[in-house]
Structures are given as C-alpha cells and as structure tokens.
Design an enzyme around this catalytic site. Structure first.
Site, short mmCIF file in Angstrom:
data_model
loop_
_atom_site.label_atom_id
_atom_site.label_comp_id
_atom_site.label_asym_id
_atom_site.label_seq_id
_atom_site.Cartn_x
_atom_site.Cartn_y
_atom_site.Cartn_z
N GLY A 251 -3.53 9.61 14.61
CA GLY A 251 -2.78 9.65 13.93
C GLY A 251 -2.84 9.93 12.08
O GLY A 251 -2.43 9.35 11.34
N LYS B 273 2.31 -3.17 7.27
CA LYS B 273 2.86 -3.58 6.00
C LYS B 273 4.14 -3.39 5.21
O LYS B 273 4.86 -4.03 4.97
CB LYS B 273 2.10 -2.64 5.14
CG LYS B 273 0.29 -3.05 5.25
CD LYS B 273 0.15 -4.81 4.31
CE LYS B 273 0.31 -4.83 2.99
NZ LYS B 273 -0.38 -6.53 2.40
N THR C 175 0.42 -0.92 -0.10
CA THR C 175 -0.23 0.02 0.20
C THR C 175 1.11 1.06 -0.14
O THR C 175 2.23 1.22 0.62
CB THR C 175 -0.79 -0.14 1.00
OG1 THR C 175 -1.32 0.99 1.11
CG2 THR C 175 -0.11 -0.65 2.03
N ASP C 176 0.48 2.12 -0.42
CA ASP C 176 1.14 3.90 -0.37
C ASP C 176 0.86 3.96 1.08
O ASP C 176 1.93 5.22 1.29
CB ASP C 176 0.49 4.81 -0.91
CG ASP C 176 -0.90 5.29 -1.08
OD1 ASP C 176 -1.71 4.21 -0.06
OD2 ASP C 176 -1.85 5.79 -2.14
N GLU C 177 0.80 3.74 1.92
CA GLU C 177 0.68 3.85 3.75
C GLU C 177 2.05 3.98 4.18
O GLU C 177 2.27 4.23 5.12
CB GLU C 177 -0.98 3.64 4.23
CG GLU C 177 -2.51 3.92 3.15
CD GLU C 177 -3.40 3.29 4.63
OE1 GLU C 177 -3.00 3.31 5.53
OE2 GLU C 177 -4.14 3.07 3.89
N TYR D 175 -1.47 -0.50 11.32
CA TYR D 175 -2.07 -1.39 9.91
C TYR D 175 -0.75 -0.72 9.06
O TYR D 175 0.09 -2.17 8.71
CB TYR D 175 -3.08 -1.01 9.48
CG TYR D 175 -3.20 -1.34 7.59
CD1 TYR D 175 -2.62 -2.25 7.62
CD2 TYR D 175 -2.78 -0.21 6.93
CE1 TYR D 175 -2.95 -2.87 5.59
CE2 TYR D 175 -3.21 -0.57 5.59
CZ TYR D 175 -3.70 -2.06 5.02
OH TYR D 175 -3.04 -2.32 3.77
P1 NAD Z 1 -9.33 -7.18 2.81
O1 NAD Z 1 -9.64 -6.95 3.89
O2 NAD Z 1 -11.06 -7.41 1.70
O3 NAD Z 1 -9.35 -8.66 1.85
C1 NAD Z 1 -7.93 -9.31 3.01
C2 NAD Z 1 -8.25 -11.20 2.47
O4 NAD Z 1 -7.22 -11.74 3.22
C3 NAD Z 1 -9.66 -11.29 3.67
O5 NAD Z 1 -10.22 -12.37 2.34
C4 NAD Z 1 -9.40 -12.25 4.70
O6 NAD Z 1 -10.31 -13.75 5.29
C5 NAD Z 1 -8.47 -12.56 3.94
N1 NAD Z 1 -7.10 -13.15 5.13
C6 NAD Z 1 -6.67 -11.90 6.49
N2 NAD Z 1 -5.72 -12.76 7.11
C7 NAD Z 1 -6.02 -13.95 5.88
C8 NAD Z 1 -4.76 -14.60 7.29
N3 NAD Z 1 -3.92 -15.27 8.29
N4 NAD Z 1 -4.67 -15.92 6.44
C9 NAD Z 1 -5.08 -15.82 5.00
N5 NAD Z 1 -6.04 -15.23 4.61
C10 NAD Z 1 -6.32 -13.77 5.68
O7 NAD Z 1 -8.16 -6.24 1.79
P2 NAD Z 1 -8.16 -6.22 0.25
O8 NAD Z 1 -8.87 -4.23 0.75
O9 NAD Z 1 -8.82 -6.47 -1.01
O10 NAD Z 1 -6.99 -5.59 0.67
C11 NAD Z 1 -5.69 -6.76 0.12
C12 NAD Z 1 -4.70 -6.28 0.23
O11 NAD Z 1 -4.05 -5.32 -0.95
C13 NAD Z 1 -3.83 -6.21 1.42
O12 NAD Z 1 -2.81 -6.75 1.41
C14 NAD Z 1 -3.84 -4.63 1.69
O13 NAD Z 1 -3.13 -4.71 2.51
C15 NAD Z 1 -3.76 -4.19 0.49
N6 NAD Z 1 -3.71 -3.03 -0.53
C16 NAD Z 1 -5.64 -2.93 0.49
C17 NAD Z 1 -5.73 -1.45 -0.08
C18 NAD Z 1 -7.76 -1.03 -0.49
O14 NAD Z 1 -7.65 0.16 -0.69
N7 NAD Z 1 -8.27 -2.04 -0.23
C19 NAD Z 1 -4.56 -0.60 -0.80
C20 NAD Z 1 -3.34 -0.36 -0.67
C21 NAD Z 1 -2.93 -2.56 -0.68
#
Ligand code: NAD
Length: 358
Positions: A296, A168, A138-140, A164
């Site tokens: 924060g 990451k 993420t950009d965070e 969070y």
């Molecule tokens: P989400 O919370 O919708 O999905 C996460 C998934 O991971 C869920 O299906 C959950 O059941 C699964 N999960 C959690 N813990 C687990 C574990 N221990 N073992 C196996 N599965 C597990 O998240 P998202 O928004 O789809 O984000 C997906 C990825 O993209 C993440 O790594 C997040 O950091 C990154 N990301 C998200 C965004 C955003 O805007 N949503 C932006 C940048 C990066």
C-alpha cells in the site's frame, strides 16, 4: 501573558521538540503527558527537566480518569495533541494499537477536554474564550498524489492508504466534529515528513544513518522513488506554536518543508554527508539495497504550505541540506541517546510486510 500548554506525546520525536521550544523560547508553562511507549523517551526531555515551568505526567490518553485529573490539576489554556502510534510499518503488522490510541484515545481525550472546557465556560468565561485544542495530523491522510505534479491543499479529500493514516484521519474527523457539534475551539494541522534530532531509529533517516555508520545494508523499499516533502522537526515545532497561539479557530493549516525528494535521493545525500564526516567509512552508497516494497506504499506526498505563510507568517528556516547536515552531526554526537534503543527496543529488523495478524 504566560499560558499553560498540555502537550500529549511530549516525550516523542515531535512532541519533545515542541516542549523544548516552548521552554526555551517562550514564557509559557508546559505539562507533558505521555504513556512512554517504545517510542517515548524521557531522555528527549533532559533539556527541560530542571525547568520549574515543566511538569511530566505519565498517563495514557485513553484513560478518562487520568485525563480528567491532569486537566483539573494543571488547568491548561492550550492542549496540543501529538500522542499517537506513528509508524506506518507497525500499523501494517498490528493495526489494533493504532485504533486504540489514535482513534479511541483521541475520543477519550476530546471528551475529557470537553468536560473541562464546559467547566471553564461556566466559571471562567475569559479562560474558556481563549482555550484551544490543537490536533497534530499528517499529510498521509490524503493518500497518494498521482504523478510528479500537484499538491495537497487544506481542502483536499481524505483518502488514507495505511492503517496508520486511516487512524489519523479518523481522529481528525472526531476533532472536527467536536468543533462543529460542541463548539470546542479546535485547530488542525497537517505536516509532511519530519526529520531531525531525537527521532526513533526505526524511521528512514536515522535508520539509514545508523546502519551506514555501522557498515550495514541500507534497505530501501521498492525502487526508492517514493517522493516525500521533508520538514525539519524544529521548523515544525515553531509552526505548531504559531498555529496554537495565532491560528483561527476551526481552521486547518498545512505545514511543509518545501523540500521534495525521493527516498533514494535522501539516502544518497545522507551517505555523502556521513562520508564527509567519517572519511574512512567504506563507500556508503554501495550499501544501498532495494528490498520488497511496503504494502500500500503511497508514491508521492507534497503539501501546499501557502496558507500558514500568508496568514501567520511562518516559513521554514532550514533547507533539507542544512537540516540533514545538522541531523547527521547530532546522531554522531549523541550516541548515548540512541545506543540503548538500537540494542534493545528496535534492532533494525524489517517491519510491515503484512504477514502478521493483530
Ligand atoms: P512518536 O512515535 O515519536 O511519538 C509519539 C509519542 O506518543 C511517544 O512519546 C509515545 O510514548 C506517546 N504515546 C503513544 N501512545 C500514547 C498514549 N496512548 N497515551 C499517551 N502517550 C502516548 O511520534 P512523532 O513522530 O513525534 O509524531 C507525533 C505526532 O505527529 C503524531 O500524532 C503523528 O501522527 C504526527 N505526525 C508525525 C509526522 C512525522 O513525520 N513524524 C508527520 C506528520 C504528523
């Protein structure tokens, strides 16, 4: 040639978009690995459930035996790692789960993958040579941008603000180290805020949309002037596949939507789109309420996505306006997907005020 992708977190918001895209638009096979936490939902994978090219395995990335087994059983060519605890507010209330999955879980997955990849090097060097481990970040991790100018670049320094983002950032460092020290062929992408269909209704856009539909208050943190660069999830999924298949090993790529808006602007646009769909809804903008800011809270994120455009030819297809319009339509048409969550796992309560310990 058809490859096998292992997608962790594939029942989540972005992961399920990646899996749907892989099955719909490529010849590749997909193994989805997901623990199905509160954020995971098999209904998001309904479109691929009948495909002979898709398999689902319920497992925790922190379980070494389970990870070794899934790698041995399915022998992937690409691992795309999206499984994570992903909600900043929840990381403020309970950071431990974020450390467990995002940091320790990633280290367990990396070790399982390293063992699998070493086996490939010994017995199938051709398969080992094309293997990739793709960390979705993420950009965070970069923290705050000061003022209205400036962008995060691939070389920007890490300065995470929330538990969070710190978790990451830690995971990214592990992936980079496994690349440098063990030679594991890794790629890292950082993307901006995603939105679109199948997003769990605790995140800004679906929360506001569903509250507005029910005439409930629209709680905006602080003054609502926090700026984010919004990226449609399907544009993100296409970018991730481009990087996984064509990115240069060891490189980092930024993925952004080129759509910087304040939270207030996003919610006002949503209100206007919703009222155009449901003219009888009472004035949606009147429902906006400013509430205590998130501890924060970063003011502004913005990302330079020039490298992926230049090197891999990816640019987003959606504008924020076109993407928000189709997102509003999707939530209005897919009540069966979100109704249960709104009444069960998350009812819209305020999270992340830093008064809990855990
Ligand atoms: P989400 O919370 O919708 O999905 C996460 C998934 O991971 C869920 O299906 C959950 O059941 C699964 N999960 C959690 N813990 C687990 C574990 N221990 N073992 C196996 N599965 C597990 O998240 P998202 O928004 O789809 O984000 C997906 C990825 O993209 C993440 O790594 C997040 O950091 C990154 N990301 C998200 C965004 C955003 O805007 N949503 C932006 C940048 C990066």
């Amino acid at each position: 040639m058809a490859k096998t992708f292992l997608v962790t977190g594939g029942a989540g918001f972005i992961g399920s978009a990646v899996v749907r895209e892989l099955i719909a638009a490529t010849p590749h096979r997909v193994v989805t690995v997901d623990k199905l936490t509160y954020a995971g939902n098999l209904a998001s994978l309904e479109a691929v459930a009948a495909s002979p090219r898709h398999r689902f395995v319920r497992a925790d990335i922190g379980d070494m035996t389970a990870m070794q087994r899934v790698l041995a059983d399915h022998r992937p060519d690409v691992v795309m790692h999206l499984a994570a605890e992903s909600h900043v507010d929840r990381s403020i209330d309970g950071p431990s789960a974020f450390i467990r999955t995002n940091v320790v879980g990633t280290s367990v997955l990396l070790e399982a993958v390293r063992g699998y990849w070493k086996g490939l090097q010994e017995h199938e060097p051709g398969k080992a040579a094309v293997f990739r481990f793709h960390q979705v970040s993420t950009d965070e991790v970069y923290g705050d941008l000061e003022g209205p100018e400036g962008l995060f670049h691939e070389s920007s320094a890490y300065a995470p603000s929330s538990p969070y983002a710190a978790s990451k950032a830690s995971a990214d460092h592990l992936v980079r180290a496994w690349g440098r020290t063990y030679g594991l062929p890794t790629l890292i992408t950082h993307c901006s805020n995603n939105y679109g269909p199948y997003q769990f209704p605790e995140k800004l856009i679906p929360l506001m949309l569903l509250n507005a539909r029910e005439g409930r208050p629209l709680p905006l943190y602080g003054d609502g002037q926090q700026v984010r660069d919004w990226l449609h999830v399907e544009d993100h999924a296409r970018a991730l596949l481009r990087v996984a298949l064509e990115g240069r090993v060891g490189e980092t790529y930024h993925i952004g939507g080129g759509s910087e808006r304040s939270n207030l602007e996003v919610v006002e646009t949503l209100c206007d789109l919703l009222q155009a769909r449901i003219p009888s809804a009472r004035s949606c903008r009147d429902l906006i309420t400013f509430v205590d800011d998130r501890p924060g809270h970063d003011r502004r994120y913005a990302i330079d996505a020039g490298k992926i455009a230049r090197e891999l030819g990816w640019v987003p297809r959606e504008t924020l306006e076109s993407g928000l319009r189709s997102t509003v339509d999707w939530y209005l048409a897919n009540e069966a997907w979100w109704r249960g969550m709104r009444e069960g796992r998350y009812r819209g309560e305020r999270l992340g005020l830093a008064d809990a310990v855990g």
